[in-house]
Motif scaffolding. Structure first.
Motif, PDB file in Angstrom:
ATOM      1  N   PHE A 128       0.816  -1.213   0.000  1.00 39.36           N
ATOM      2  CA  PHE A 128       0.000   0.000   0.000  1.00 39.36           C
ATOM      3  C   PHE A 128       0.853   1.267   0.000  1.00 39.36           C
ATOM      4  O   PHE A 128       0.466   2.286  -0.565  1.00 39.36           O
ATOM      5  N   ILE A 129       2.023   1.220   0.603  1.00 37.07           N
ATOM      6  CA  ILE A 129       2.884   2.402   0.657  1.00 37.07           C
ATOM      7  C   ILE A 129       3.277   2.851  -0.752  1.00 37.07           C
ATOM      8  O   ILE A 129       3.454   4.039  -1.012  1.00 37.07           O
ATOM      9  N   MET A 130       3.357   1.886  -1.691  1.00 39.72           N
ATOM     10  CA  MET A 130       3.675   2.238  -3.079  1.00 39.72           C
ATOM     11  C   MET A 130       2.545   3.050  -3.712  1.00 39.72           C
ATOM     12  O   MET A 130       2.789   3.894  -4.572  1.00 39.72           O
ATOM     13  N   LYS A 131       1.323   2.807  -3.287  1.00 41.26           N
ATOM     14  CA  LYS A 131       0.192   3.591  -3.788  1.00 41.26           C
ATOM     15  C   LYS A 131       0.359   5.054  -3.372  1.00 41.26           C
ATOM     16  O   LYS A 131       0.172   5.968  -4.171  1.00 41.26           O
ATOM     17  N   ILE A 132       0.763   5.271  -2.153  1.00 41.21           N
ATOM     18  CA  ILE A 132       0.987   6.629  -1.649  1.00 41.21           C
ATOM     19  C   ILE A 132       2.179   7.268  -2.366  1.00 41.21           C
ATOM     20  O   ILE A 132       2.094   8.401  -2.845  1.00 41.21           O
ATOM     21  N   LEU A 133       3.288   6.525  -2.469  1.00 37.75           N
ATOM     22  CA  LEU A 133       4.478   7.062  -3.135  1.00 37.75           C
ATOM     23  C   LEU A 133       4.217   7.368  -4.605  1.00 37.75           C
ATOM     24  O   LEU A 133       4.662   8.398  -5.113  1.00 37.75           O
ATOM     25  N   SER A 134       3.483   6.496  -5.295  1.00 45.29           N
ATOM     26  CA  SER A 134       3.211   6.741  -6.713  1.00 45.29           C
ATOM     27  C   SER A 134       2.300   7.954  -6.887  1.00 45.29           C
ATOM     28  O   SER A 134       2.444   8.716  -7.846  1.00 45.29           O
ATOM     29  N   ALA A 135       1.388   8.160  -5.965  1.00 45.32           N
ATOM     30  CA  ALA A 135       0.532   9.351  -6.029  1.00 45.32           C
ATOM     31  C   ALA A 135       1.356  10.616  -5.795  1.00 45.32           C
ATOM     32  O   ALA A 135       1.208  11.622  -6.514  1.00 45.32           O
ATOM     33  N   LEU A 136       2.256  10.578  -4.807  1.00 43.16           N
ATOM     34  CA  LEU A 136       3.108  11.732  -4.530  1.00 43.16           C
ATOM     35  C   LEU A 136       4.047  12.038  -5.695  1.00 43.16           C
ATOM     36  O   LEU A 136       4.368  13.200  -5.957  1.00 43.16           O
ATOM     37  N   ALA A 137       4.493  11.001  -6.414  1.00 41.30           N
ATOM     38  CA  ALA A 137       5.410  11.176  -7.546  1.00 41.30           C
ATOM     39  C   ALA A 137       4.656  11.455  -8.855  1.00 41.30           C
ATOM     40  O   ALA A 137       5.271  11.523  -9.906  1.00 41.30           O
ATOM     41  N   LEU A 138       3.332  11.594  -8.775  1.00 44.90           N
ATOM     42  CA  LEU A 138       2.482  11.853  -9.946  1.00 44.90           C
ATOM     43  C   LEU A 138       2.590  10.738 -10.983  1.00 44.90           C
ATOM     44  O   LEU A 138       2.500  10.988 -12.187  1.00 44.90           O
ATOM     45  N   GLY A 139       2.771   9.506 -10.516  1.00 46.39           N
ATOM     46  CA  GLY A 139       2.910   8.360 -11.418  1.00 46.39           C
ATOM     47  C   GLY A 139       1.753   8.210 -12.375  1.00 46.39           C
ATOM     48  O   GLY A 139       1.959   7.980 -13.573  1.00 46.39           O
ATOM     49  N   GLY A 140       0.532   8.345 -11.876  1.00 41.25           N
ATOM     50  CA  GLY A 140      -0.644   8.216 -12.735  1.00 41.25           C
ATOM     51  C   GLY A 140      -0.663   9.264 -13.833  1.00 41.25           C
ATOM     52  O   GLY A 140      -1.013   8.976 -14.983  1.00 41.25           O
ATOM     53  N   TYR A 141      -0.285  10.472 -13.509  1.00 38.33           N
ATOM     54  CA  TYR A 141      -0.230  11.561 -14.486  1.00 38.33           C
ATOM     55  C   TYR A 141       0.764  11.222 -15.602  1.00 38.33           C
ATOM     56  O   TYR A 141       0.457  11.350 -16.784  1.00 38.33           O
ATOM     57  N   PHE A 142       1.978  10.789 -15.218  1.00 44.01           N
ATOM     58  CA  PHE A 142       3.008  10.503 -16.220  1.00 44.01           C
ATOM     59  C   PHE A 142       2.653   9.295 -17.082  1.00 44.01           C
ATOM     60  O   PHE A 142       2.904   9.300 -18.288  1.00 44.01           O
ATOM     61  N   VAL A 143       2.065   8.270 -16.495  1.00 45.82           N
ATOM     62  CA  VAL A 143       1.650   7.106 -17.281  1.00 45.82           C
ATOM     63  C   VAL A 143       0.532   7.501 -18.244  1.00 45.82           C
ATOM     64  O   VAL A 143       0.533   7.098 -19.414  1.00 45.82           O
ATOM     65  N   ARG A 144      -0.417   8.317 -17.791  1.00 45.40           N
ATOM     66  CA  ARG A 144      -1.501   8.768 -18.678  1.00 45.40           C
ATOM     67  C   ARG A 144      -0.954   9.589 -19.838  1.00 45.40           C
ATOM     68  O   ARG A 144      -1.324   9.379 -20.993  1.00 45.40           O
ATOM     69  N   LYS A 145      -0.038  10.528 -19.548  1.00 44.13           N
ATOM     70  CA  LYS A 145       0.553  11.348 -20.617  1.00 44.13           C
ATOM     71  C   LYS A 145       1.309  10.468 -21.613  1.00 44.13           C
ATOM     72  O   LYS A 145       1.240  10.677 -22.820  1.00 44.13           O
ATOM     73  N   HIS A 146       2.028   9.477 -21.107  1.00 39.35           N
ATOM     74  CA  HIS A 146       2.767   8.552 -21.970  1.00 39.35           C
ATOM     75  C   HIS A 146       1.794   7.769 -22.854  1.00 39.35           C
ATOM     76  O   HIS A 146       2.015   7.622 -24.063  1.00 39.35           O
ATOM     77  N   ASN A 147       0.709   7.281 -22.265  1.00 37.81           N
ATOM     78  CA  ASN A 147      -0.289   6.518 -23.017  1.00 37.81           C
ATOM     79  C   ASN A 147      -0.955   7.395 -24.074  1.00 37.81           C
ATOM     80  O   ASN A 147      -1.218   6.946 -25.192  1.00 37.81           O
ATOM     81  N   GLU A 148      -1.242   8.648 -23.726  1.00 35.68           N
ATOM     82  CA  GLU A 148      -1.846   9.571 -24.695  1.00 35.68           C
ATOM     83  C   GLU A 148      -0.915   9.814 -25.886  1.00 35.68           C
ATOM     84  O   GLU A 148      -1.372  10.033 -27.003  1.00 35.68           O
ATOM     85  N   GLU A 149       0.389   9.793 -25.645  1.00 34.55           N
ATOM     86  CA  GLU A 149       1.350   9.973 -26.738  1.00 34.55           C
ATOM     87  C   GLU A 149       1.470   8.701 -27.586  1.00 34.55           C
ATOM     88  O   GLU A 149       1.448   8.760 -28.816  1.00 34.55           O
ATOM     89  N   GLU A 150       1.598   7.545 -26.937  1.00 32.31           N
ATOM     90  CA  GLU A 150       1.873   6.325 -27.691  1.00 32.31           C
ATOM     91  C   GLU A 150       0.659   5.741 -28.404  1.00 32.31           C
ATOM     92  O   GLU A 150       0.817   5.108 -29.455  1.00 32.31           O
ATOM     93  N   THR A 151      -0.543   5.943 -27.897  1.00 33.38           N
ATOM     94  CA  THR A 151      -1.722   5.305 -28.491  1.00 33.38           C
ATOM     95  C   THR A 151      -1.916   5.667 -29.963  1.00 33.38           C
ATOM     96  O   THR A 151      -2.014   4.761 -30.804  1.00 33.38           O
ATOM     97  N   PRO A 152      -1.976   6.950 -30.341  1.00 32.67           N
ATOM     98  CA  PRO A 152      -2.152   7.235 -31.780  1.00 32.67           C
ATOM     99  C   PRO A 152      -0.962   6.796 -32.620  1.00 32.67           C
ATOM    100  O   PRO A 152      -1.119   6.421 -33.789  1.00 32.67           O
ATOM    101  N   LEU A 153       0.240   6.810 -32.036  1.00 29.04           N
ATOM    102  CA  LEU A 153       1.422   6.395 -32.792  1.00 29.04           C
ATOM    103  C   LEU A 153       1.475   4.875 -32.951  1.00 29.04           C
ATOM    104  O   LEU A 153       1.910   4.370 -33.991  1.00 29.04           O
TER     105      LEU A 153
END
Length: 167
Positions: A128-153
């Motif tokens: 569970f601590i990784m859930k907190i750390l990933s939220a603090l590191a904006l992991g979801g934001y960066f993965v979403r931005k990466h997915n938005e870039e790679e999907t059309p390509l």
């Protein structure tokens, strides 16, 4: 496993879904093609385990974090592929952990001559601590931005390779 984050992106392809084979495409994606589908894509290749299982190995940087993924297909249909990897992740390229990454791609019919390419990434970890750390590191934001870039390509590469090979 606890879900750290999940992202789903879609783009339209001007061809029927029956024209494509996601499994063949992803397991024959060249290193160079993979590198052109997102700025963070470093390397890709396919290999075979000793038991005959086909794998896709991807190396990428997402939000300053380095990932080495070892995907094995759990579902492999022409219009749907689900791959799972126990991925090596170096947080800020310093701290090593292992996360479970599930990567799903599907083609959804829109009309006789059009489909949607859907790209889903789910990242999980048992602690569970990784859930907190990933939220603090904006992991979801960066993965979403990466997915938005790679999907059309990815969709563009799938289309170009499919129709180039049929000519």
């Amino acid at each position: 496993m606890k879900k750290l984050f999940q992202t789903v992106c879609e783009t339209t392809i001007n061809a029927p879904k029956e024209a494509f084979n996601l499994h063949d495409w992803v397991f024959t994606l060249s290193d160079k093609d993979y590198q052109t589908t997102a700025r963070g894509h470093i390397a890709a290749g396919s290999s075979i385990h000793t038991d005959g299982t086909q794998t896709s190995v991807n190396v990428e940087s997402v939000g300053g974090n380095l990932l080495v993924q070892h995907y094995v297909a759990e579902a492999k249909e022409p219009d749907y592929i689900k791959m799972v990897s126990m991925s090596d992740l170096w947080l800020m390229k310093l701290i090593h952990i292992v996360v479970k990454v599930t990567w799903e791609m599907r083609l959804i019919s829109v009309s006789k001559n059009e489909c949607k390419f859907q790209n889903t990434v789910l990242v999980e970890h048992p602690n569970f601590i990784m859930k907190i750390l990933s939220a603090l590191a904006l992991g979801g934001y960066f993965v979403r931005k990466h997915n938005e870039e790679e999907t059309p390509l990815f969709a563009k590469n799938l289309y170009e390779r499919t129709f180039k090979e049929k000519v």
